[in-house]
Structures are given as structure tokens and as C-alpha cells.
Design a protein around this motif. Sequence first.
Motif, PDB file in Angstrom:
ATOM      1  N   VAL A 255       4.751  51.764 -10.322  1.00 24.63           N
ATOM      2  CA  VAL A 255       3.748  52.805 -10.550  1.00 24.63           C
ATOM      3  C   VAL A 255       4.412  54.160 -10.366  1.00 24.63           C
ATOM      4  CG1 VAL A 255       1.524  53.746  -9.859  1.00 24.63           C
ATOM      5  CG2 VAL A 255       1.917  51.282  -9.713  1.00 24.63           C
ATOM      6  N   HIS A 256       4.385  54.981 -11.404  1.00 25.32           N
ATOM      7  CA  HIS A 256       4.956  56.321 -11.359  1.00 25.32           C
ATOM      8  C   HIS A 256       3.812  57.317 -11.133  1.00 25.32           C
ATOM      9  CE1 HIS A 256       8.641  54.518 -12.865  1.00 25.32           C
ATOM     10  NE2 HIS A 256       7.930  53.952 -13.829  1.00 25.32           N
ATOM     11  N   LEU A 257       3.995  58.187 -10.173  1.00 26.38           N
ATOM     12  CA  LEU A 257       2.897  59.031  -9.684  1.00 26.38           C
ATOM     13  C   LEU A 257       3.386  60.443  -9.414  1.00 26.38           C
ATOM     14  CD1 LEU A 257       0.223  59.736  -8.119  1.00 26.38           C
ATOM     15  CD2 LEU A 257       1.200  58.481  -6.183  1.00 26.38           C
ATOM     16  N   LEU A 258       2.626  61.426  -9.909  1.00 28.47           N
ATOM     17  CA  LEU A 258       2.851  62.834  -9.594  1.00 28.47           C
ATOM     18  C   LEU A 258       1.510  63.497  -9.306  1.00 28.47           C
ATOM     19  CD1 LEU A 258       5.483  63.733 -12.360  1.00 28.47           C
ATOM     20  CD2 LEU A 258       5.953  63.405  -9.914  1.00 28.47           C
ATOM     21  N   GLU A 259       1.569  64.687  -8.732  1.00 26.25           N
ATOM     22  CA  GLU A 259       0.337  65.424  -8.442  1.00 26.25           C
ATOM     23  C   GLU A 259       0.529  66.894  -8.748  1.00 26.25           C
ATOM     24  OE1 GLU A 259      -0.842  65.570  -4.362  1.00 26.25           O
ATOM     25  OE2 GLU A 259       1.202  65.832  -3.629  1.00 26.25           O
ATOM     26  N   SER A 260      -0.594  67.570  -8.954  1.00 31.66           N
ATOM     27  CA  SER A 260      -0.570  69.025  -9.032  1.00 31.66           C
ATOM     28  C   SER A 260      -1.267  69.571  -7.796  1.00 31.66           C
ATOM     29  CB  SER A 260      -1.282  69.521 -10.293  1.00 31.66           C
ATOM     30  OG  SER A 260      -2.655  69.172 -10.259  1.00 31.66           O
ATOM     31  N   GLY A 261      -0.719  70.633  -7.241  1.00 29.67           N
ATOM     32  CA  GLY A 261      -1.287  71.215  -6.039  1.00 29.67           C
ATOM     33  C   GLY A 261      -2.412  72.183  -6.357  1.00 29.67           C
ATOM     34  N   GLY A 262      -2.924  72.816  -5.331  1.00 30.75           N
ATOM     35  CA  GLY A 262      -3.993  73.800  -5.487  1.00 30.75           C
ATOM     36  C   GLY A 262      -4.959  73.736  -4.335  1.00 30.75           C
ATOM     37  N   ASP A 263      -5.606  74.875  -4.071  1.00 26.49           N
ATOM     38  CA  ASP A 263      -6.561  74.958  -2.963  1.00 26.49           C
ATOM     39  C   ASP A 263      -7.994  74.734  -3.415  1.00 26.49           C
ATOM     40  OD1 ASP A 263      -4.520  75.574  -1.157  1.00 26.49           O
ATOM     41  OD2 ASP A 263      -4.625  77.713  -1.654  1.00 26.49           O
ATOM     42  N   GLY A 264      -8.200  74.440  -4.704  1.00 22.00           N
ATOM     43  CA  GLY A 264      -9.555  74.303  -5.224  1.00 22.00           C
ATOM     44  C   GLY A 264     -10.074  72.880  -5.147  1.00 22.00           C
ATOM     45  N   GLY A 265     -11.114  72.625  -5.938  1.00 20.58           N
ATOM     46  CA  GLY A 265     -11.743  71.319  -5.958  1.00 20.58           C
ATOM     47  C   GLY A 265     -12.854  71.135  -4.949  1.00 20.58           C
ATOM     48  N   TRP A 266     -13.077  72.118  -4.074  1.00 23.32           N
ATOM     49  CA  TRP A 266     -14.115  71.995  -3.053  1.00 23.32           C
ATOM     50  C   TRP A 266     -15.467  72.402  -3.628  1.00 23.32           C
ATOM     51  CZ3 TRP A 266     -13.312  69.482   1.341  1.00 23.32           C
ATOM     52  CH2 TRP A 266     -12.002  69.384   1.831  1.00 23.32           C
ATOM     53  N   LEU A 267     -16.464  71.538  -3.451  1.00 23.60           N
ATOM     54  CA  LEU A 267     -17.836  71.853  -3.874  1.00 23.60           C
ATOM     55  C   LEU A 267     -18.560  72.438  -2.678  1.00 23.60           C
ATOM     56  CD1 LEU A 267     -18.573  68.614  -5.953  1.00 23.60           C
ATOM     57  CD2 LEU A 267     -17.738  70.838  -6.764  1.00 23.60           C
ATOM     58  N   ASP A 268     -18.233  73.692  -2.411  1.00 18.85           N
ATOM     59  CA  ASP A 268     -18.703  74.372  -1.200  1.00 18.85           C
ATOM     60  C   ASP A 268     -20.009  75.099  -1.501  1.00 18.85           C
ATOM     61  OD1 ASP A 268     -18.899  75.445   1.279  1.00 18.85           O
ATOM     62  OD2 ASP A 268     -17.248  76.874   1.072  1.00 18.85           O
ATOM     63  N   ALA A 269     -21.114  74.386  -1.347  1.00 15.99           N
ATOM     64  CA  ALA A 269     -22.437  74.960  -1.611  1.00 15.99           C
ATOM     65  C   ALA A 269     -23.455  74.167  -0.814  1.00 15.99           C
ATOM     66  CB  ALA A 269     -22.767  74.899  -3.101  1.00 15.99           C
ATOM     67  N   PRO A 270     -24.622  74.744  -0.526  1.00 14.70           N
ATOM     68  CA  PRO A 270     -25.662  73.975   0.176  1.00 14.70           C
ATOM     69  C   PRO A 270     -25.996  72.719  -0.625  1.00 14.70           C
ATOM     70  CG  PRO A 270     -26.251  76.308   0.085  1.00 14.70           C
ATOM     71  CD  PRO A 270     -25.048  76.133  -0.792  1.00 14.70           C
ATOM     72  N   PRO A 271     -25.864  71.535  -0.013  1.00 12.78           N
ATOM     73  CA  PRO A 271     -26.064  70.298  -0.778  1.00 12.78           C
ATOM     74  C   PRO A 271     -27.516  70.085  -1.176  1.00 12.78           C
ATOM     75  CG  PRO A 271     -25.790  69.804   1.549  1.00 12.78           C
ATOM     76  CD  PRO A 271     -25.535  71.274   1.396  1.00 12.78           C
ATOM     77  N   ARG A 272     -27.705  69.382  -2.287  1.00 13.82           N
ATOM     78  CA  ARG A 272     -29.031  68.962  -2.716  1.00 13.82           C
ATOM     79  C   ARG A 272     -29.419  67.672  -1.978  1.00 13.82           C
ATOM     80  NH1 ARG A 272     -29.392  69.148  -9.301  1.00 13.82           N
ATOM     81  NH2 ARG A 272     -29.001  71.370  -9.623  1.00 13.82           N
ATOM     82  N   THR A 273     -30.688  67.318  -2.099  1.00 13.90           N
ATOM     83  CA  THR A 273     -31.124  66.014  -1.618  1.00 13.90           C
ATOM     84  C   THR A 273     -30.725  64.975  -2.663  1.00 13.90           C
ATOM     85  OG1 THR A 273     -32.990  66.976  -0.433  1.00 13.90           O
ATOM     86  CG2 THR A 273     -33.090  64.621  -0.891  1.00 13.90           C
ATOM     87  N   LEU A 274     -29.807  64.107  -2.305  1.00 11.48           N
ATOM     88  CA  LEU A 274     -29.244  63.181  -3.270  1.00 11.48           C
ATOM     89  C   LEU A 274     -30.222  62.094  -3.703  1.00 11.48           C
ATOM     90  CD1 LEU A 274     -25.694  62.767  -1.681  1.00 11.48           C
ATOM     91  CD2 LEU A 274     -26.421  64.370  -3.458  1.00 11.48           C
ATOM     92  N   ASP A 275     -31.314  61.934  -2.961  1.00  8.84           N
ATOM     93  CA  ASP A 275     -32.321  60.934  -3.333  1.00  8.84           C
ATOM     94  C   ASP A 275     -33.133  61.363  -4.548  1.00  8.84           C
ATOM     95  OD1 ASP A 275     -31.441  59.562  -1.143  1.00  8.84           O
ATOM     96  OD2 ASP A 275     -33.218  59.918   0.084  1.00  8.84           O
ATOM     97  N   HIS A 276     -33.114  62.653  -4.870  1.00  5.99           N
ATOM     98  CA  HIS A 276     -33.877  63.136  -6.020  1.00  5.99           C
ATOM     99  C   HIS A 276     -33.171  62.792  -7.328  1.00  5.99           C
ATOM    100  CE1 HIS A 276     -36.031  66.409  -3.422  1.00  5.99           C
ATOM    101  NE2 HIS A 276     -36.407  65.187  -3.149  1.00  5.99           N
ATOM    102  N   ALA A 277     -33.940  62.552  -8.376  1.00 12.61           N
ATOM    103  CA  ALA A 277     -33.384  62.209  -9.686  1.00 12.61           C
ATOM    104  C   ALA A 277     -32.553  63.361 -10.234  1.00 12.61           C
ATOM    105  CB  ALA A 277     -34.501  61.859 -10.656  1.00 12.61           C
ATOM    106  N   LEU A 278     -31.555  63.025 -11.024  1.00 16.79           N
ATOM    107  CA  LEU A 278     -30.687  64.002 -11.676  1.00 16.79           C
ATOM    108  C   LEU A 278     -31.156  64.213 -13.102  1.00 16.79           C
ATOM    109  CD1 LEU A 278     -27.939  65.608 -11.367  1.00 16.79           C
ATOM    110  CD2 LEU A 278     -26.860  63.623 -12.441  1.00 16.79           C
ATOM    111  N   GLU A 279     -31.153  65.447 -13.546  1.00 15.27           N
ATOM    112  CA  GLU A 279     -31.524  65.770 -14.922  1.00 15.27           C
ATOM    113  C   GLU A 279     -30.305  66.239 -15.693  1.00 15.27           C
ATOM    114  OE1 GLU A 279     -34.452  65.286 -16.258  1.00 15.27           O
ATOM    115  OE2 GLU A 279     -35.443  64.676 -14.401  1.00 15.27           O
ATOM    116  N   ASP A 280     -30.284  65.947 -17.003  1.00 17.22           N
ATOM    117  CA  ASP A 280     -29.214  66.463 -17.848  1.00 17.22           C
ATOM    118  C   ASP A 280     -29.232  67.986 -17.865  1.00 17.22           C
ATOM    119  OD1 ASP A 280     -27.832  64.199 -18.845  1.00 17.22           O
ATOM    120  OD2 ASP A 280     -29.455  63.797 -20.264  1.00 17.22           O
ATOM    121  N   GLU A 281     -28.050  68.582 -17.752  1.00  9.93           N
ATOM    122  CA  GLU A 281     -27.872  70.018 -17.922  1.00  9.93           C
ATOM    123  C   GLU A 281     -27.162  70.256 -19.257  1.00  9.93           C
ATOM    124  OE1 GLU A 281     -28.809  72.430 -15.860  1.00  9.93           O
ATOM    125  OE2 GLU A 281     -29.428  71.252 -14.117  1.00  9.93           O
ATOM    126  N   ASN A 282     -27.247  71.473 -19.749  1.00 11.67           N
ATOM    127  CA  ASN A 282     -26.521  71.842 -20.963  1.00 11.67           C
ATOM    128  C   ASN A 282     -25.563  72.983 -20.620  1.00 11.67           C
ATOM    129  OD1 ASN A 282     -27.574  70.104 -23.103  1.00 11.67           O
ATOM    130  ND2 ASN A 282     -29.521  71.102 -22.686  1.00 11.67           N
TER     131      ASN A 282
END
Length: 448
Positions: A255-282
Amino acid sequence: MKPTAEVLQDLAQPSNVAVHSNAELAGDVSATAAADDEKRKTDDLAPLRRKPRLLAVPAKDLDPSVQLTAWDVLHALGRAITLSRRGAGRGLAEHWGCLKYNQALTGDSDSFMALTSEGRDTADYYKALQSGELGTGFALTLATRLLRRRYPDHFVSIVSADTALRAGWALTSRDSGPKSGYRYRPQFFAEVWQPGAASRVIPIACKGNHSGLSTSHTQLASASAHAEAVHIGVWNETPSLVFSTELPLDGPLAVHLLESGGDGGWLDAPPRTLDHALEDENVFPGIQPPPTHGTEPEEPEPGYHVKPERYAWFQHALARTAAASLTAFAGDGRATTPYLTKRQGQRHFAGLTHAATDSVQDARHQFLGIDFVGTDHVFRLNRRRVEAFSGVAEDLFRHLEAGRVERYRHEVYARRSTWPHATWDPGWNGPISVHADGSVLAMRSLRH
């Protein structure tokens, strides 16, 4: 032809897998990407936008040789393709596709894993399919191990990127909403999370081949373009993992493996209630680069950009998609339907299915002292009838069945280090794989 009992024992036998990630590999892939860009210019094509720099994974995060069972790899593949919507089963039995590789791999604790004669014969006819799917299994197994070592206080969930992205973007001409027109996308996201806290999301692009190292260089260069297609937050700060699994016809796999670095990728926001249904966004497609001349915004680049105002929504989409994948793996279409939006394929789990392609959650077994509920599949392996079972720990499944995603995530997080590691259940008399998400894959011979 091996006896069925020997095939089952082989599936549970740990074997060594070489993991290749160093500066030389990163340099070779960079040179391959540069050569491809030059060729594209010669052909009057625009160079691909790739990750700015691919790096070796530090040795402290992943050993150069790891031990895996073939059955654990097939479990990872089965979980990955549950929502793929590629077969006539309308999604309800997609995961059984992993079983076609139950005689493709061989190895033991004193050797490196390689293709069997059957795996080599299959490669002659279905080379791209076999290498791609087995490559997915190895890549996701190793990605999960790597991220658990890096984030020991977090849980790692693997989520189908296409299914998650479809909740916000029209990926193909068949999807409603503004069309992206961009065919490069990572195949998966790894969500690294704790209950009630910000998640970190890492795009994963994985490929496989039966050719050799030079093909892996080409695949990793291409995978870099797929990983670059999703930005979360700041431009060019989203980390990613890219894999190419080399499955040669005459030697051990790597298995050949590489990565890209970075400080991003964090979903830093007040979380939603995950039990609620999800709706399509555009969400309008395109990745917004920062301004380079004055204050005028640059033209968006092709791809998918999760901006800060979408962080809570995207975390919601990832959690609901992961829940759908688990209930589908357990064979319960009725429980899966509420977790998906219309564009994500809700109807594939709600309607009638074709004969012999359905999956029904009506089976129950105890493995290693844990009660599981799920679905079973009976077929012939070397002329002998065998039974495969896939499911989820019963207490966790009941939470998902009732729509209690928050409760499921709290409990599975608390139990993330407590699941058994055994590869064979004597009472079941067959190979078994239990994952930290509460899912199980098992197989055994049936009496004639």
C-alpha cells in the motif's frame, strides 16, 4: 480448489501488509504529476489542480508493516460500498459484493499478503474492478488505524463522499440543482469526532492496480486531484490522504500512501441536533480562492467548498449518512430511508427491489458474547453452502432504528476501545470481524 473450511480459516489468518510512504515516493509522484501536466498542455488540455504538496506519513503514525486479516479488509470494503447504488439491488444488498473476494487473498503471520491463484485469474478478466475494490478495503483499513493513532481521544467514521456531497450539490446531470460539471471527487471522508464537539474532516482518495510501482505513482498523482476537489474552510488548508494499493500477480501486495498537510478541515460551529432529518441544500458549486490582486474576488475553481456558514450542516450530513450506511449494512431499508435525503437516494431504500437482490433485517446472532442483529446471505463456496451475516450490535442498532443518532454516537464513542479483536468465533465456527462502529461481518459453513 481448497476445501471450504480451509478458505474460512485463511480469511481469519493475520498476515503482513507492507506500507510504503517516504520522501522518495513523494518526489516520484510529484515528478509524475509534472509530466502529466506537460502532456496535457501538449494535448491542449488544462493542467489538473492537485494538492500543492504531497508528503510522507511519519513513521510514528503508521508502521511500515501492519498485520491484517483478509476478512477485516473485506469488512471495510463491505461497509464502504453499502450506499454505492451500483447494483440492481437498489442499494439494499450492495455490501455483499465484498464476498466475491473471499478467495482472492492469502498470507499468514510469517509472510506478506498476496493474491491467490484465484485472485490472479480474476485479474485477467476484471483487473480494474478487483484492484479498485480491494484497494478501497486496504486504504480505509489503514486510514482508520492511522487516524486513531493520531487522534486517540476521538472516534473515526468513514463516510461515502458522493453520498454526503449529494445532500448539498448536484454531482451529475441526473441530480436536481446547480450542476458542478466536475468529475474529480474524493471517494470517502474520514470524520474524526467527539460527541458535541467540532469534527475534523479528511478527504480520502484511493486507487489500486495489478501493474506495478510506476502505475501507483500515476494513481497517486491522479488521487491528488480528486482529494483537492473538496475544500473545508480556508483555501488549500484541508488535509487529505491518498492511497494506491499495488496487487502484483507475482509477489506480495503493498500500500503506497501520501498525505497533504494543512490546518483546515475543522467543522467549528455550534452543532445541530443530529436526530433531526436532513434536507437537501442547493449549494452553488465552486471553490473560492482568496483574492490575489487588490480586493477583487477571484473566479471560483471547480469543486466543492464547505464554507463556515455550512459547517454545522455538513457535520449533520456526515452523521446522518454514516447512520444510513450502518442501517443498510444491517439490511434494514425502512430504518435507512429517514437518514437519506431525496437526492442522496432515499427512494432506493423505500421501494420494491428486484428478485434475489433484497436484504432484510431479520437475523440475530451472538458473537464473542455480544448480541447482533442484521441480515444474512446463503450461497455456495467451493460447492459447500455457507452463510454470511452482517449486522450491528443490537443495543446500538435500536438507537439508530428509532432515529436516536445522538444517543448512538455517545455510546459508540464511549465503547470505542472495548470491542473484541478476535478473528474467529468458536461458537459460530467461522471468521469474524467487529469494527468500532458496532458493525460485524461473519461467515461459516452450513450443514448439508
